[in-house]
Design a protein around this motif. Sequence first.
Motif, PDB file in Angstrom:
ATOM      1  N   ASP A 269       1.093  -1.171   0.015  1.00 43.70           N
ATOM      2  CA  ASP A 269      -0.078  -0.004   0.035  1.00 43.70           C
ATOM      3  C   ASP A 269       0.898   1.142  -0.082  1.00 43.70           C
ATOM      4  O   ASP A 269       1.769   1.384   0.813  1.00 43.70           O
ATOM      5  CB  ASP A 269      -0.960   0.036   1.174  1.00 43.70           C
ATOM      6  N   ALA A 270       0.455   2.292  -0.704  1.00 44.19           N
ATOM      7  CA  ALA A 270       0.944   3.666  -0.876  1.00 44.19           C
ATOM      8  C   ALA A 270       0.523   4.296   0.482  1.00 44.19           C
ATOM      9  O   ALA A 270      -0.890   4.045   0.681  1.00 44.19           O
ATOM     10  CB  ALA A 270       0.917   4.275  -2.136  1.00 44.19           C
ATOM     11  N   VAL A 271       1.221   5.047   1.154  1.00 43.44           N
ATOM     12  CA  VAL A 271       0.548   5.715   2.522  1.00 43.44           C
ATOM     13  C   VAL A 271       1.383   7.424   2.400  1.00 43.44           C
ATOM     14  O   VAL A 271       2.312   7.614   1.713  1.00 43.44           O
ATOM     15  CB  VAL A 271       1.057   5.164   3.631  1.00 43.44           C
ATOM     16  N   LYS A 272       0.427   8.281   3.054  1.00 45.03           N
ATOM     17  CA  LYS A 272       1.241   9.375   3.139  1.00 45.03           C
ATOM     18  C   LYS A 272       1.267   9.759   4.514  1.00 45.03           C
ATOM     19  O   LYS A 272       0.734   8.924   5.206  1.00 45.03           O
ATOM     20  CB  LYS A 272       0.016  10.525   2.421  1.00 45.03           C
ATOM     21  N   LYS A 273       2.075  10.795   4.871  1.00 47.27           N
ATOM     22  CA  LYS A 273       2.385  10.931   6.404  1.00 47.27           C
ATOM     23  C   LYS A 273       0.967  11.470   6.979  1.00 47.27           C
ATOM     24  O   LYS A 273       0.199  12.160   6.235  1.00 47.27           O
ATOM     25  CB  LYS A 273       3.448  12.302   6.435  1.00 47.27           C
TER      26      LYS A 273
END
Length: 356
Positions: A269-273
């Motif tokens: 999965d791509a995640v953002k802060k």
Amino acid sequence: MDTSEVKAFELGGETIAPGTEADIGLPITTMATGYSSQLAVRVLHGAKPGPTVFLSAAIHGDEIVGTAIIQRIANQLSPEKLSGTLMLVPVANIYGFLTHTRYLPDRRDLNRSFPGNANGSLAGQVANVFFSEVVSRASLGIDIHTAAVHRYNLPQIRIAAGDKKLVELAMAFGPPVIIESPLRDGSLRALAARENVQMLLMETGEALRFDRFSMETGVAGIIRVLAHLGMIEADDGLTEVAIPARSNKTQWVRSPRGGVTHRMRKSGDAVKKGDLLAAVAGLFGEEPLEILSPTDGIIIGHATLPVVHQGDALFHIAHVDHPERVGARIEGLADAIYASEPEGFAETLLDEDEVL
């Protein structure tokens, strides 16, 4: 078939003629039973000249997905059509493999025991035979690892930093993510680097488990590398394989308390802060705490066991540019591989071979 350009290959006192293969047992030591133990190696000695490459798995005895990958490679390749020599070591740590454990009976880690010693500990003897008889003969090795028990790794290739040739080979492998990671004293990669043997380390899957995503990614990647080296007549796929993400920095996210976790994200999965990764609460669900991503990136490993202590490593995140693009590519790869799976196929979960 003209094999006049190729000399016979010798290993363990046996001679393998060009265009043939042989299974060889390299003596290691005498066990408590009084019987000798051996390191099993299959040698495919090509009919035409080329590089010498080894594939190895289960340096940690419970990391068995690489064994399945090497089995598939063994069934796909023929020495009559091979340029160069391929040495297959499906199980490096036969003792841990038999007991379903990471370490050897002397409680040592084989991947911290190189270069080993013929008169040393059991781990030292295995390391000595493996390196002196197999690794030192090759110009390139691909060593396959998995995560620890109750953890899973997204398929990834790890290489030493600053080596353009390794970057080229890792790109040919075509994993979702390439990570430049430091060398550890006593590891196979560290010794190989000192002896000018190039190494790709694949991390994928979970200990004591097979999963199709890991196996398909590993087999396809190895075939592309062999094609890129000119060892087999096949397309190296570089015109079709999407460019892997590259990272030289990763970080762990740990549980802020003991209890039971409920995971919202998984490896790939791509995640953002600030994104929600999981929540952890007490035995009655009391006092839940949210676990947020500390950075932008791709999850390359995570814990699969919901029961945790405070400080347990839950997620491993690689810092990458444009993580959303990488995440979309990984999802597409997984969808393509699982498209033909029967209904009810278990979800695979993802971490790395050393949880710090």
